[in-house]
Scaffold this motif. Structure first.
Motif, PDB file in Angstrom:
ATOM      1  N   SER A  83       4.098  -5.420  -7.395  1.00 41.20           N
ATOM      2  CA  SER A  83       3.586  -3.923  -7.865  1.00 41.20           C
ATOM      3  C   SER A  83       2.366  -3.712  -7.154  1.00 41.20           C
ATOM      4  N   ARG A  84       2.191  -2.588  -6.876  1.00 43.52           N
ATOM      5  CA  ARG A  84       1.311  -1.788  -6.053  1.00 43.52           C
ATOM      6  C   ARG A  84      -0.101  -1.847  -6.175  1.00 43.52           C
ATOM      7  N   LEU A  85      -0.654  -1.718  -7.365  1.00 40.22           N
ATOM      8  CA  LEU A  85      -1.920  -2.058  -7.611  1.00 40.22           C
ATOM      9  C   LEU A  85      -2.191  -3.485  -7.712  1.00 40.22           C
ATOM     10  N   PRO A  86      -1.553  -4.331  -8.251  1.00 41.64           N
ATOM     11  CA  PRO A  86      -1.709  -6.031  -8.137  1.00 41.64           C
ATOM     12  C   PRO A  86      -1.720  -6.255  -6.710  1.00 41.64           C
ATOM     13  N   ALA A  87      -0.726  -5.607  -6.135  1.00 39.82           N
ATOM     14  CA  ALA A  87      -0.450  -6.051  -4.524  1.00 39.82           C
ATOM     15  C   ALA A  87      -1.784  -5.707  -3.864  1.00 39.82           C
ATOM     16  N   TRP A  88      -2.171  -4.653  -3.952  1.00 43.53           N
ATOM     17  CA  TRP A  88      -3.815  -4.430  -3.155  1.00 43.53           C
ATOM     18  C   TRP A  88      -4.677  -5.549  -3.479  1.00 43.53           C
ATOM     19  N   GLY A 116       3.207   6.545   1.569  1.00 42.62           N
ATOM     20  CA  GLY A 116       1.990   6.740   1.800  1.00 42.62           C
ATOM     21  C   GLY A 116       0.971   5.441   1.925  1.00 42.62           C
ATOM     22  N   ARG A 117      -0.236   5.695   2.183  1.00 45.46           N
ATOM     23  CA  ARG A 117      -1.035   4.413   2.392  1.00 45.46           C
ATOM     24  C   ARG A 117      -1.006   3.500   1.125  1.00 45.46           C
ATOM     25  N   TYR A 118      -0.959   4.196  -0.134  1.00 46.17           N
ATOM     26  CA  TYR A 118      -1.120   3.370  -1.310  1.00 46.17           C
ATOM     27  C   TYR A 118       0.019   2.352  -1.435  1.00 46.17           C
TER      28      TYR A 118
END
Length: 365
Positions: A83-88, A116-118
């Motif tokens: 998932s995106r935020l945990p991935a970051w 996009g970048r996110y």
């Protein structure tokens, strides 16, 4: 790593891979904020580390050193980001480690995120799992710099021991369910499973029910899914529209369910009405494996699934009239049987994922 373990396809897939890892003699560590599925995860023999890595706040960045320390101290072989935020958080922790000692990195693109970048972090894996061919095409179109050799397509899957055409809810369940919902007796049941969100097509469902009623179909729709606190305003709009259309006696909201299999099994038709293409429809596969017909919008992973197993169920995305026509025809003439077996199995998904892990871990050593 994922935001939480409250329910949903990503969460269920996480538990399924954890189960396969433990069964094969490996350790499985899940990082999330927690939730109602933690107990089930730990009962499988996996471990859970509670960190709010999915909270949309700059303060979440403070967990990067914590994750990096955990990866190092536990000598983790594979870091799988879902998932995106945990991935970051996971990616930045991983990137700050020495290449020779850090784990191999896997990401799964579960949906067609806004490019996009996110969202690009979901393509940073040394291997990128796409959950359908439509997601493979999405990655190649929006992230052309991703080496196609890094992309692998693994469909999600169901357990044929739990989902099979001869399954029927037991008498006690049926008696209890219909006692709780007596208005469902002798009605043609159509079910829309999924959380109450704008993406799932609840507004379309209301128009479909109204259209079927106008044609004399004794239809009753079941909504099986919870309402997140942030979706209360949308749910109130849906309820207002139900009242406006005079459908209060024709639609039942069942809330979040642990007996969704039984509900699907008693349904005359299961629906998939997402306006935005879904990457893969788990409940579509579950329903088809139970031998239940599915009518769904012909796009994304759901279109792929229906094309392979039940092409009669495909209708153009957003075409309410076509959906009403098809359903009314099925009610009048009889619903076409589901004759094809479902190729999307849990064992296959688990085996493919663990084989990928093994190959990457072998390169690491």
């Amino acid at each position: 790593m994922l935001p939480a373990l409250d329910g949903g396809g990503v969460e269920r897939g996480t538990l399924e891979i954890a189960e396969a890892l433990v069964r094969a003699g490996h350790r499985a560590i899940v990082i999330s904020e927690g939730g109602r599925l933690v107990e089930e995860l730990e009962a499988l023999g996996a471990e859970h580390v509670t960190l709010p890595v999915g909270r949309k706040s700059l303060l979440t960045l403070r967990y990067i050193p914590t994750v990096r320390r955990l990866l190092r101290d536990e000598d983790v072989d594979i870091l799988h980001l879902r998932s995106r935020l945990p991935a970051w958080i996971g990616y930045l922790a991983w990137r700050g480690m020495k290449p020779a000692s850090r784990p191999r990195l896997v990401t799964t693109v579960h949906g067609a995120y806004t490019p996009g970048r996110y969202s690009a972090v979901m393509t940073k894996g040394e291997r990128v799992i796409a959950v359908s061919d439509s997601i493979v095409r999405y990655i190649r179109e929006h992230y052309p710099d991703v080496d196609p050799e890094r992309i692998v397509r693994f469909y999600r899957g169901i357990d044929p021991a739990d989902y099979y055409p001869a399954f029927r809810p037991d008498a006690a369940w049926r008696e209890r369910f219909f006692a709780e919902h007596p208005t469902l007796a002798d009605r043609w049941l159509i079910t829309l499973p999924g959380r109450i969100t704008q993406l799932k097509g609840h507004r379309d469902l209301l128009e479909i029910v109204a259209g079927l009623k106008a044609r004399g179909v004794p239809v009753h729709a079941l909504l099986a899914g919870g309402v997140h606190p942030r979706r209360q305003a949308y749910w109130q709009d849906i309820q207002a529209r139900i009242t406006e259309l005079g459908l209060a006696e024709d639609i039942t909201w069942l809330g979040p369910r642990r007996d969704l299999r039984e509900i699907l099994a008693i349904s005359d038709v299961v629906l998939s009405l997402t306006r935005k293409p879904e990457s893969f429809g788990r409940t579509v596969t579950e329903a088809l494996a139970l031998g239940r017909p599915v009518l769904g919008y012909d796009h994304g992973g759901v279109g792929e699934q229906l094309e392979r197993v039940y092409p009669e169920g495909r209708v153009p995305p957003g075409d309410i009239e076509a959906a009403v026509d098809r359903l009314a025809q099925w009610w009048h003439d009889g619903v076409p049987s589901v004759t094809e077996g479902v190729p999307f199995t849990l064992d296959r998904m688990q085996d493919e994922t663990l084989a990928l892990y093994q190959s990457l871990a072998a390169e690491r050593s």
